[in-house]
Structures are given as structure tokens and as C-alpha cells.
Design a protein around this motif. Structure first.
Motif, PDB file in Angstrom:
ATOM      1  N   UNK A 143       0.815  -1.217   0.000  1.00 13.36           N
ATOM      2  CA  UNK A 143       0.000   0.000   0.000  1.00 13.36           C
ATOM      3  C   UNK A 143       0.846   1.263   0.000  1.00 13.36           C
ATOM      4  N   UNK A 144       1.859   1.332   0.875  1.00 10.69           N
ATOM      5  CA  UNK A 144       2.660   2.556   0.956  1.00 10.69           C
ATOM      6  C   UNK A 144       3.380   2.838  -0.356  1.00 10.69           C
ATOM      7  N   UNK A 145       3.909   1.793  -0.988  1.00 11.40           N
ATOM      8  CA  UNK A 145       4.580   1.969  -2.272  1.00 11.40           C
ATOM      9  C   UNK A 145       3.583   2.401  -3.336  1.00 11.40           C
ATOM     10  N   UNK A 146       2.415   1.784  -3.311  1.00  7.02           N
ATOM     11  CA  UNK A 146       1.388   2.141  -4.289  1.00  7.02           C
ATOM     12  C   UNK A 146       0.957   3.589  -4.129  1.00  7.02           C
ATOM     13  N   UNK A 147       0.807   4.034  -2.901  1.00  7.60           N
ATOM     14  CA  UNK A 147       0.393   5.418  -2.652  1.00  7.60           C
ATOM     15  C   UNK A 147       1.415   6.393  -3.223  1.00  7.60           C
ATOM     16  N   UNK A 148       2.696   6.093  -3.050  1.00  8.55           N
ATOM     17  CA  UNK A 148       3.717   6.968  -3.627  1.00  8.55           C
ATOM     18  C   UNK A 148       3.600   7.001  -5.150  1.00  8.55           C
ATOM     19  N   UNK A 149       3.308   5.847  -5.745  1.00 10.81           N
ATOM     20  CA  UNK A 149       3.124   5.799  -7.194  1.00 10.81           C
ATOM     21  C   UNK A 149       1.882   6.545  -7.650  1.00 10.81           C
ATOM     22  N   UNK A 150       0.823   6.475  -6.830  1.00 13.26           N
ATOM     23  CA  UNK A 150      -0.404   7.209  -7.161  1.00 13.26           C
ATOM     24  C   UNK A 150      -0.131   8.712  -7.140  1.00 13.26           C
ATOM     25  N   UNK A 151       0.592   9.156  -6.112  1.00 13.47           N
ATOM     26  CA  UNK A 151       0.916  10.583  -5.989  1.00 13.47           C
ATOM     27  C   UNK A 151       1.773  11.032  -7.174  1.00 13.47           C
ATOM     28  N   UNK A 152       2.787  10.235  -7.506  1.00 14.90           N
ATOM     29  CA  UNK A 152       3.628  10.571  -8.659  1.00 14.90           C
ATOM     30  C   UNK A 152       2.812  10.576  -9.944  1.00 14.90           C
ATOM     31  N   UNK A 153       1.893   9.621 -10.043  1.00  9.29           N
ATOM     32  CA  UNK A 153       1.120   9.472 -11.265  1.00  9.29           C
ATOM     33  C   UNK A 153       0.210  10.638 -11.571  1.00  9.29           C
ATOM     34  N   UNK A 154      -0.358  11.274 -10.558  1.00  5.21           N
ATOM     35  CA  UNK A 154      -1.346  12.321 -10.821  1.00  5.21           C
ATOM     36  C   UNK A 154      -0.920  13.708 -10.350  1.00  5.21           C
ATOM     37  N   UNK A 155      -0.009  13.820  -9.407  1.00  2.36           N
ATOM     38  CA  UNK A 155       0.332  15.153  -8.899  1.00  2.36           C
ATOM     39  C   UNK A 155       1.684  15.656  -9.395  1.00  2.36           C
ATOM     40  N   UNK A 156       2.435  14.822 -10.104  1.00  2.00           N
ATOM     41  CA  UNK A 156       3.654  15.287 -10.755  1.00  2.00           C
ATOM     42  C   UNK A 156       3.281  16.340 -11.793  1.00  2.00           C
ATOM     43  N   UNK A 157       3.987  17.472 -11.771  1.00  2.00           N
ATOM     44  CA  UNK A 157       3.705  18.586 -12.691  1.00  2.00           C
ATOM     45  C   UNK A 157       2.247  19.019 -12.602  1.00  2.00           C
ATOM     46  N   UNK A 158       1.700  19.017 -11.360  1.00  2.00           N
ATOM     47  CA  UNK A 158       0.319  19.439 -11.105  1.00  2.00           C
ATOM     48  C   UNK A 158      -0.695  18.647 -11.931  1.00  2.00           C
ATOM     49  N   UNK A 159      -0.344  17.412 -12.284  1.00  2.00           N
ATOM     50  CA  UNK A 159      -1.255  16.599 -13.088  1.00  2.00           C
ATOM     51  C   UNK A 159      -1.339  17.008 -14.538  1.00  2.00           C
ATOM     52  N   UNK A 160      -0.515  17.955 -14.937  1.00  2.42           N
ATOM     53  CA  UNK A 160      -0.525  18.446 -16.323  1.00  2.42           C
ATOM     54  C   UNK A 160       0.397  17.573 -17.163  1.00  2.42           C
ATOM     55  N   UNK A 161       0.024  16.296 -17.230  1.00  8.16           N
ATOM     56  CA  UNK A 161       0.824  15.280 -17.908  1.00  8.16           C
ATOM     57  C   UNK A 161      -0.128  14.430 -18.743  1.00  8.16           C
ATOM     58  N   UNK A 162       0.179  14.246 -20.020  1.00  7.44           N
ATOM     59  CA  UNK A 162      -0.736  13.504 -20.884  1.00  7.44           C
ATOM     60  C   UNK A 162      -0.898  12.054 -20.446  1.00  7.44           C
ATOM     61  N   UNK A 163       0.144  11.482 -19.841  1.00 12.59           N
ATOM     62  CA  UNK A 163       0.073  10.090 -19.402  1.00 12.59           C
ATOM     63  C   UNK A 163      -0.206   9.977 -17.911  1.00 12.59           C
ATOM     64  N   UNK A 164      -0.748  11.004 -17.302  1.00 15.15           N
ATOM     65  CA  UNK A 164      -1.026  10.987 -15.864  1.00 15.15           C
ATOM     66  C   UNK A 164      -1.971   9.842 -15.497  1.00 15.15           C
ATOM     67  N   UNK A 165      -1.759   9.286 -14.316  1.00 19.61           N
ATOM     68  CA  UNK A 165      -2.662   8.251 -13.802  1.00 19.61           C
ATOM     69  C   UNK A 165      -3.862   8.900 -13.152  1.00 19.61           C
ATOM     70  N   UNK A 166      -4.726   9.475 -13.968  1.00 19.47           N
ATOM     71  CA  UNK A 166      -5.831  10.292 -13.443  1.00 19.47           C
ATOM     72  C   UNK A 166      -7.034   9.471 -13.005  1.00 19.47           C
ATOM     73  N   UNK A 167      -7.058   8.176 -13.380  1.00 20.35           N
ATOM     74  CA  UNK A 167      -8.112   7.268 -12.890  1.00 20.35           C
ATOM     75  C   UNK A 167      -7.460   6.213 -12.000  1.00 20.35           C
ATOM     76  N   UNK A 168      -7.832   6.180 -10.739  1.00 20.33           N
ATOM     77  CA  UNK A 168      -7.317   5.181  -9.807  1.00 20.33           C
ATOM     78  C   UNK A 168      -8.344   4.067  -9.661  1.00 20.33           C
ATOM     79  N   UNK A 169      -7.977   2.868 -10.085  1.00 20.64           N
ATOM     80  CA  UNK A 169      -8.851   1.700  -9.956  1.00 20.64           C
ATOM     81  C   UNK A 169      -8.329   0.841  -8.812  1.00 20.64           C
ATOM     82  N   UNK A 170      -9.097   0.751  -7.733  1.00 19.91           N
ATOM     83  CA  UNK A 170      -8.663   0.036  -6.527  1.00 19.91           C
ATOM     84  C   UNK A 170      -9.547  -1.186  -6.316  1.00 19.91           C
TER      85      UNK A 170
END
Length: 488
Positions: free
Chosen positions: A283-310
Motif C-alpha cells: 500500500x505505501x509503495x502504491x500510494x507513492x506511485x499514485x501521488x507521482x502518477x497524478x500530482x507530478x507537474x500538477x497533473x498536467x501530464x498527458x500520461x497521468x494516472x488520473x483514474x485510480x482503480x482500486x
């Protein structure tokens, strides 16, 4: 009293940080810039100009020339003339120029990092640690290919196409420039590049790097301007190949514009990436990946992980851990080395984010943001998480391009794949699980150009990048990135 307050704050939060701003004095920004054509800076033919504004302060950084059709024509003709000699230069000689450019980017990395942060709004630690090093790495990588094109798998004697018209976005200005210019030059093409209207300064800085590296005149030309400038470049009959990174709507317009012309094209467009967390994921590792996926560059990333499927059984645990982690994010001055989220790039983009998040609330999704004080000037948006989201919600379908995460659930791997693929886009996805067999099985079913396993938003110049469906076509990066610039 001041020392008592500091002491009280420190005792309440022993990990509190003092501000650590990077000095903006390390880079000199001219009050105005012209177009870079045939190795020289020049004013636009009609004298028009626009202002480049810092998103974090709304300060006008510089005034930049607005290129028109005549300027595009001059740039394409300069590139065509330079192509005659550049294309027949031995690959080892072209490589020398690319190596020089890469080394100069490294040498001037601090200037570039500060300039990119000022002009774009993203945190200095991202420009310093990601954007600039990766830009240099792409020039190093493609310099290595320049004398080995016959071994790239595209024939024994592949030839350059000619003049490449390249249009780059505002979210990664210098990095997207490197993605496009490096393979084009390595393969013997010449370039006319149009940077985004809101972030032209690093491209103009790069023009100076080209001169510093001794690049022959006309090999790289940079024409600044808005969408009309880009349309003029795409439509110019002297352009042999179009490379575009940006919105799907503009990509479709470009595809229509060049249909039947014989021009080659690569389009890297929007995305709505799914980040899939299974019940056995750390979980802790996944959370860091979720944060990187959507909040890196304020989410202004074409490949952002903007949908989290849990996976349903761990939904509450993952969401609680994610919310705790978001309370530690620092939003504010992007020049502060402690900042995690900087400013939104423009007032127009901020308005779009607000409109889509308001729609999410109106449609019944549950909205949450950590308590954070946003600066009074500039364009800011707090990190936001929506739960109780269904596939019918607008925020689960449309690309928001901001620090906004939509959380959905699934029960089985097949359901996860079905939901992940239920989008018009196909650019990226992520999988979080301890089972390697599950990673391979799920990844093979996902319609996404790049699939990360137990990580997210990791890039390397040796790896191809691109999408399916409305995320575009063609690949940039790696050996595959050479093909788009070769007549094979």
C-alpha cells in the motif's frame, strides 16, 4: 516572541521545513525575443508580439515575437536550404553537434531549470531533477544513433525525410523539444519548431545553445506564436513531416489538414491513464506511485494516472493512506526546493480544471482536498481526490489535465481491465501487485502505449512512448523514434 513561535512550531511539527528558494538571478531573461531563423534572431514580419507570463506570480517575464505565415515561410526555406548539406553530412559529424548540445544543456542546467520553472510554473525540483537531465539524455542517446542508422532496422541505407515541422506543448517545454529535435537531427533532417504560446522561453534559450554549439545555420529554426502559427507551419508545402504533442482536438485538426498531402506525421495526444491497485499491492509503495502518477507537474501530464482503480477489498485502506499522504504535500512557490505542487500553467487551464471539478461534484462524486493555503497571486489549484466515481461521470471520461484524481473500484482482474480500457484514450496505465504473472497477464490486455509495473511516470530515452486510439499514433524515444524521420 518570534523565537517562541518558531519553537512552538518546531515542537508541533519536528519535520517542518524552512523556505529554500532557488535564486532566479542565475538566468538572464531579455525584455524581448525575436524569432530564430537561419541562425539569427529577427522580429516578426508584421511586428506583432505577445507576453510570456509567469504562472506563479502573473509577472510578465518577456515579450516574444508572434510569427505569421511569412515568418514560417522564411523558416521553412532556411531549413530546406540547410537540409542540402546537413543531410549528406556523415552521421559521425552530425553526432558531434548533438553531443555538444547535450553537454551544453548539462553545463547550463541550473539556468534552464530556473527558466523553465519561472515560465511554466512547475516546481524547481522537477525541472532540476527530471526535465533538464532527461532533455540532455535524449540528445546524448540520439547522438549515438547518428552514425548507426543502417543498423536500426529500417534498411541498410535509410535517408532523411527533409524538413520537419514540430509543435510542442507547454507542460514539458524543453523535454518535448528534445524528444523531437534530437532524433530529427540525428537522422539528417532539419527543423522548424513552434513552442507553446505560454512557454516559449526555454526554446529560445535552446536557440542560443544551438549557436553556442556551432550548429550550422538553418538546421534548427524556432518560430514562436499561437495556434495560427502552428497551423501555418503544418500547412506549409515545404514541410515533409509533422510532429505534434498536445490536445486530441488539435491533433485531429492536424490529421485532417495534412490528409492527402503525403506528409508524414506523428501525433502524441491526450490520455486518461488508469492506475490499477490490486489487493496484494504494497500500500505505501502504491500510494507513492499514485501521488507521482497524478500530482507530478500538477497533473498536467498527458500520461497521468488520473483514474485510480482500486480492488474493492482494499479501497478504504488505500484511500485513507492516500489522504494522509496528501496532507504532507507542499503547494506554493515553485522556486522553493521543498515545493511539491507548483502553479497551473495558465488562467485558461485553471478555468478548465475548475469547470470539470465542479461538474464532478454536480454529478454526485465526493470531493476531498487537504487543507492548504494557496498563494494570493498566480494560478493555483489544490490537490483534489474524487471518490464514489462511476464510469459515467465526466471526471472519469474527460482529460482534466490538472491535480485531480478520480477513484473507482473493481472486484476481479477482468473487471479492472474492462474499466481501464473503457476510454477513448490509450496512452498509459499502471499495475500494482506482488504477482509477476498478474502483471504480465493484465498488461497484455491493456490498450495503452506504456504500462508501468509497480511504478509510474518513469521515462528513459531508450524506451519508445506513444499511444493508441485517440491518444495518437507513432512513437517517440528509443530506436522506434528514428522511424518517423526516415524515408524507409
Amino acid at each position: 516572541m518570534a523565537s517562541e513561535n518558531v519553537s512552538e512550531t518546531a515542537s508541533a511539527n519536528p519535520f517542518a521545513y524552512a523556505p529554500a528558494p532557488e535564486s532566479r538571478s542565475v538566468v538572464d531573461i531579455a525584455p524581448s525575443y525575436g524569432l530564430f531563423i537561419d541562425g539569427e534572431f529577427a522580429e516578426a514580419a508584421d511586428g506583432r508580439a505577445f507576453k510570456s507570463v509567469s504562472p506563479s506570480t502573473e509577472e510578465v517575464l518577456s515579450e516574444v515575437a508572434q510569427g505569421g505565415e511569412d515568418d514560417v515561410d522564411r523558416a521553412v526555406k532556411a531549413a530546406r536550404k540547410a537540409f542540402e548539406k546537413w543531410s549528406v553530412l556523415p552521421g559521425a559529424e552530425r553526432a558531434k553537434y548533438l553531443f555538444r548540445i547535450a553537454r551544453i544543456i548539462q553545463e547550463r542546467s541550473r539556468e534552464l531549470a530556473v527558466l523553465e520553472t519561472l515560465d511554466n510554473g512547475k516546481p524547481i525540483k522537477e525541472t532540476r531533477d527530471t526535465d533538464i537531465p532527461l532533455a540532455a539524455a535524449h540528445f546524448f542517446y540520439y547522438a549515438g544513433w547518428a552514425d548507426k542508422l543502417g543498423h536500426a532496422g529500417y534498411g541498410t541505407d535509410p535517408r532523411a525525410l527533409g524538413v520537419a515541422g514540430q509543435i510542442i506543448p507547454w507542460n514539458f517545454p524543453l523535454l518535448m523539444l528534445a524528444w523531437k529535435i534530437a532524433p530529427a537531427l540525428a537522422t539528417g533532417n532539419t527543423v522548424v519548431l513552434k513552442p507553446a504560446e505560454t512557454t516559449p522561453l526555454s526554446a529560445l534559450f535552446f536557440a542560443d545553445i544551438c549557436r553556442q554549439a556551432g550548429l550550422p545555420r538553418g538546421v534548427v529554426n524556432i518560430v514562436t506564436g499561437d495556434g495560427t502559427t502552428g497551423a501555418a507551419l503544418v500547412g506549409h508545402p515545404g514541410v515533409d513531416k509533422v510532429a505534434f504533442t498536445g490536445s486530441t482536438a488539435v491533433g485531429k485538426a492536424i490529421a485532417r489538414q495534412i490528409a492527402g498531402t503525403g506528409k508524414r506525421a506523428t501525433l502524441e495526444l491526450g490520455g486518461k491513464g488508469a492506475n490499477i491497485v490490486f489487493d496484494d499491492a504494497p500500500v505505501d509503495q502504491a500510494v507513492e506511485g499514485i501521488v507521482t502518477g497524478i500530482f507530478f507537474n500538477q497533473g498536467q501530464v498527458c500520461c497521468a494516472g488520473s483514474r485510480l482503480l482500486v480492488q474493492e477489498s482494499v479501497h478504504d485502506e488505500v484511500l485513507d493512506a492516500l489522504k494522509r499522504r496528501l496532507t504532507t504535500l507542499r503547494v506554493g512557490d515553485p522556486l522553493d526546493k521543498n515545493t511539491d505542487l507548483g502553479a497551473i500553467n495558465s488562467v485558461e487551464q485553471l478555468a478548465r480544471i475548475k469547470a470539470l471539478t465542479d461538474a464532478g461534484e454536480a454529478e454526485g462524486a465526493e470531493r476531498w482536498s487537504p487543507a492548504c493555503e494557496l498563494p494570493s497571486s498566480g494560478y493555483w489549484f489544490a490537490p483534489t481526490v474524487f471518490s464514489n466515481v462511476t464510469q459515467a461521470h465526466t471526471i472519469a471520461r474527460d482529460e482534466i489535465f490538472g491535480p485531480v484524481l478520480s477513484v473507482l473500484t473493481f472486484r476481479t482482474p477482468d473487471e479492472a481491465v474492462a474499466k481501464a480500457n473503457n476510454t477513448q484514450y490509450g496512452l498509459s496505465a499502471g499495475i500494482w501487485t506482488e504477482k509477476g504473472s498478474r502483471i504480465l497477464a493484465v498488461a497484455n490486455k491493456l490498450r495503452a502505449g506504456v504500462v508501468w509495473a509497480n511504478t509510474f511516470n518513469k521515462f528513459d530515452p531508450t524506451s519508445p512512448f506513444g499511444g493508441y486510439k485517440e491518444s495518437g499514433y507513432g512513437r517517440e524515444g528509443g530506436r522506434h523514434g528514428l522511424e518517423a524521420y526516415l524515408d524507409v
